[in-house]
Design a protein around this motif. Structure first.
Motif, mmCIF file in Angstrom:
data_model
loop_
_atom_site.group_PDB
_atom_site.id
_atom_site.type_symbol
_atom_site.label_atom_id
_atom_site.label_comp_id
_atom_site.label_asym_id
_atom_site.label_seq_id
_atom_site.Cartn_x
_atom_site.Cartn_y
_atom_site.Cartn_z
ATOM 1 N N ALA A 13 0.823 -1.212 0.000
ATOM 2 C CA ALA A 13 0.000 0.000 0.000
ATOM 3 C C ALA A 13 0.855 1.259 0.000
ATOM 4 O O ALA A 13 0.451 2.291 -0.527
ATOM 5 C CB ALA A 13 -0.928 -0.003 1.209
ATOM 6 N N VAL A 14 2.040 1.187 0.581
ATOM 7 C CA VAL A 14 2.941 2.341 0.594
ATOM 8 C C VAL A 14 3.740 2.423 -0.707
ATOM 9 O O VAL A 14 3.944 3.505 -1.257
ATOM 10 C CB VAL A 14 3.886 2.260 1.812
ATOM 11 N N THR A 15 4.193 1.299 -1.205
ATOM 12 C CA THR A 15 5.074 1.270 -2.377
ATOM 13 C C THR A 15 4.330 1.491 -3.689
ATOM 14 O O THR A 15 4.794 2.227 -4.560
ATOM 15 C CB THR A 15 5.806 -0.087 -2.436
ATOM 16 N N TYR A 16 3.180 0.863 -3.852
ATOM 17 C CA TYR A 16 2.467 0.902 -5.128
ATOM 18 C C TYR A 16 2.081 2.310 -5.570
ATOM 19 O O TYR A 16 2.323 2.671 -6.732
ATOM 20 C CB TYR A 16 1.235 -0.016 -5.067
ATOM 21 N N PRO A 17 1.512 3.147 -4.702
ATOM 22 C CA PRO A 17 1.159 4.504 -5.154
ATOM 23 C C PRO A 17 2.373 5.325 -5.613
ATOM 24 O O PRO A 17 2.272 6.118 -6.557
ATOM 25 C CB PRO A 17 0.513 5.152 -3.930
ATOM 26 N N VAL A 18 3.506 5.119 -4.989
ATOM 27 C CA VAL A 18 4.717 5.836 -5.416
ATOM 28 C C VAL A 18 5.104 5.403 -6.830
ATOM 29 O O VAL A 18 5.415 6.237 -7.688
ATOM 30 C CB VAL A 18 5.876 5.588 -4.428
ATOM 31 N N ILE A 29 11.040 12.953 -11.485
ATOM 32 C CA ILE A 29 11.012 13.105 -10.040
ATOM 33 C C ILE A 29 11.336 14.556 -9.715
ATOM 34 O O ILE A 29 12.374 15.064 -10.147
ATOM 35 C CB ILE A 29 12.033 12.168 -9.368
ATOM 36 N N PRO A 30 10.479 15.217 -8.979
ATOM 37 C CA PRO A 30 10.754 16.611 -8.625
ATOM 38 C C PRO A 30 12.063 16.748 -7.843
ATOM 39 O O PRO A 30 12.465 15.837 -7.104
ATOM 40 C CB PRO A 30 9.562 16.998 -7.743
ATOM 41 N N HIS A 31 12.701 17.890 -8.001
ATOM 42 C CA HIS A 31 14.003 18.135 -7.372
ATOM 43 C C HIS A 31 13.939 17.986 -5.847
ATOM 44 O O HIS A 31 14.837 17.406 -5.241
ATOM 45 C CB HIS A 31 14.512 19.529 -7.758
ATOM 46 N N ARG A 32 12.899 18.503 -5.230
ATOM 47 C CA ARG A 32 12.771 18.423 -3.764
ATOM 48 C C ARG A 32 12.646 16.968 -3.293
ATOM 49 O O ARG A 32 13.188 16.598 -2.260
ATOM 50 C CB ARG A 32 11.555 19.223 -3.285
ATOM 51 N N LEU A 33 11.942 16.146 -4.076
ATOM 52 C CA LEU A 33 11.813 14.737 -3.725
ATOM 53 C C LEU A 33 13.150 14.030 -3.858
ATOM 54 O O LEU A 33 13.507 13.196 -3.032
ATOM 55 C CB LEU A 33 10.748 14.065 -4.598
ATOM 56 N N LYS A 34 13.911 14.349 -4.900
ATOM 57 C CA LYS A 34 15.256 13.768 -5.061
ATOM 58 C C LYS A 34 16.139 14.122 -3.874
ATOM 59 O O LYS A 34 16.882 13.275 -3.374
ATOM 60 C CB LYS A 34 15.910 14.270 -6.351
ATOM 61 N N GLN A 35 16.063 15.366 -3.422
ATOM 62 C CA GLN A 35 16.852 15.771 -2.261
ATOM 63 C C GLN A 35 16.440 14.977 -1.024
ATOM 64 O O GLN A 35 17.293 14.534 -0.248
ATOM 65 C CB GLN A 35 16.673 17.266 -1.981
ATOM 66 N N ALA A 36 15.150 14.807 -0.830
ATOM 67 C CA ALA A 36 14.664 14.073 0.334
ATOM 68 C C ALA A 36 15.060 12.598 0.260
ATOM 69 O O ALA A 36 15.442 11.994 1.272
ATOM 70 C CB ALA A 36 13.157 14.208 0.451
ATOM 71 N N LEU A 37 14.988 12.009 -0.920
ATOM 72 C CA LEU A 37 15.323 10.591 -1.079
ATOM 73 C C LEU A 37 16.802 10.310 -0.855
ATOM 74 O O LEU A 37 17.182 9.176 -0.551
ATOM 75 C CB LEU A 37 14.896 10.102 -2.462
ATOM 76 N N ALA A 38 17.648 11.316 -0.973
ATOM 77 C CA ALA A 38 19.082 11.125 -0.736
ATOM 78 C C ALA A 38 19.358 10.748 0.720
ATOM 79 O O ALA A 38 20.377 10.116 1.015
ATOM 80 C CB ALA A 38 19.844 12.390 -1.102
ATOM 81 N N TYR A 39 18.455 11.102 1.634
ATOM 82 C CA TYR A 39 18.644 10.797 3.050
ATOM 83 C C TYR A 39 18.053 9.458 3.467
ATOM 84 O O TYR A 39 18.250 9.032 4.610
ATOM 85 C CB TYR A 39 18.042 11.908 3.910
ATOM 86 N N VAL A 40 17.349 8.791 2.596
ATOM 87 C CA VAL A 40 16.677 7.534 2.955
ATOM 88 C C VAL A 40 17.665 6.445 3.365
ATOM 89 O O VAL A 40 17.461 5.801 4.403
ATOM 90 C CB VAL A 40 15.741 7.066 1.815
ATOM 91 N N PRO A 41 18.745 6.173 2.615
ATOM 92 C CA PRO A 41 19.657 5.105 3.050
ATOM 93 C C PRO A 41 20.243 5.345 4.441
ATOM 94 O O PRO A 41 20.315 4.421 5.254
ATOM 95 C CB PRO A 41 20.755 5.103 1.978
ATOM 96 N N THR A 42 20.624 6.567 4.728
ATOM 97 C CA THR A 42 21.175 6.879 6.045
ATOM 98 C C THR A 42 20.127 6.681 7.134
ATOM 99 O O THR A 42 20.416 6.123 8.199
ATOM 100 C CB THR A 42 21.690 8.327 6.078
ATOM 101 N N ALA A 43 18.911 7.114 6.888
ATOM 102 C CA ALA A 43 17.848 6.972 7.877
ATOM 103 C C ALA A 43 17.505 5.503 8.127
ATOM 104 O O ALA A 43 17.323 5.088 9.278
ATOM 105 C CB ALA A 43 16.609 7.731 7.412
#
Length: 103
Positions: A13-18, A29-43
């Protein structure tokens, strides 16, 4: 069994809509989303490692005898100073092993 099924359905349900959103947006992919996704592996890595290192036998283990904590701190220090992940992992494993053997 039911909790596993609920976990799988929740992840879908979380993955499919993305994914659908990216398909409909033709992969842009919008620039702001790319910036936010850069922190996902660390988090994600932090969310996995910190509880494993700090909680032992259902108690907070902030003790100098906690070999996992000492190894994690040394790993972080080595990676921070050298910017070499492999050196950090190797050094942290050596310290962890020695600390566990000594104490």
């Amino acid at each position: 069994m039911i909790s596993t099924l609920l976990l799988i359905v929740g992840m879908a349900a979380v993955t499919y809509p993305v994914r659908v959103g990216l398909w409909l947006g033709k992969g842009h992919i919008p620039h702001r989303l790319k910036q936010a996704l850069a922190y996902v592996p660390t988090a994600v890595l932090t969310a996995i490692v910190v509880p494993t290192v700090l909680i032992q036998h259902d108690h907070l283990a902030l003790d100098w005898r906690n070999a996992q904590l000492i190894g994690a701190l040394v790993t972080g220090l080595i990676v921070w100073r050298t910017r070499h992940l492999l050196w950090g992992i190797g050094g942290g494993l050596v310290v962890f092993g020695l600390w566990q053997w000594l104490f």
